[in-house]
Design a protein around this motif. Sequence first.
Motif, mmCIF file in Angstrom:
data_model
loop_
_atom_site.group_PDB
_atom_site.id
_atom_site.type_symbol
_atom_site.label_atom_id
_atom_site.label_comp_id
_atom_site.label_asym_id
_atom_site.label_seq_id
_atom_site.Cartn_x
_atom_site.Cartn_y
_atom_site.Cartn_z
ATOM 1 N N ASP A 43 0.845 -1.166 0.211
ATOM 2 C CA ASP A 43 0.054 -0.016 -0.071
ATOM 3 C C ASP A 43 1.034 1.343 -0.168
ATOM 4 O OD1 ASP A 43 -2.022 1.868 0.312
ATOM 5 O OD2 ASP A 43 -2.361 1.554 2.494
ATOM 6 N N GLN A 45 1.904 4.741 0.176
ATOM 7 C CA GLN A 45 1.470 5.784 0.746
ATOM 8 C C GLN A 45 1.732 7.266 0.052
ATOM 9 O OE1 GLN A 45 -0.980 5.825 3.484
ATOM 10 N NE2 GLN A 45 -0.983 3.742 2.638
ATOM 11 N N GLU A 46 3.013 7.291 -0.204
ATOM 12 C CA GLU A 46 3.561 8.503 -0.928
ATOM 13 C C GLU A 46 4.722 7.834 -1.982
ATOM 14 O OE1 GLU A 46 5.149 11.689 1.444
ATOM 15 O OE2 GLU A 46 4.008 11.133 3.195
ATOM 16 N N ASN A 47 4.444 8.765 -3.318
ATOM 17 C CA ASN A 47 5.451 8.403 -4.276
ATOM 18 C C ASN A 47 5.825 9.345 -5.063
ATOM 19 O OD1 ASN A 47 6.817 6.992 -5.997
ATOM 20 N ND2 ASN A 47 5.240 5.881 -6.799
#
Length: 96
Positions: A43, A45-47
């Motif tokens: 999962d 969350q930030e990318n």
Amino acid sequence: MSAYLIVDTKINNPTAYEEYKLRAKPIVEKFGGIYRARGGAMDVQENKLWDPTRIVIIEFPDVQSAQALLDSEEYAPAKLMRQANAECTLFILEGV
């Protein structure tokens, strides 16, 4: 101090990659590696910098053990198999 071999893998040939996994696992374990995560659900969350695909995390007793695996004659044929059938980002991270 523990070290972690972290690999992000984009598999191009799933059949051949399954063979790689069977060959690599006992060699990894011989060098003290313990699989902590192996392609499980993610999962993200930030990318902003990295688009991970399939993550493998292997814990080793120390950086030297992880490097010894990667440099070993035993792992060399499996490494070639991995490189031929997947695109990888691979690094060793020193633990705390």
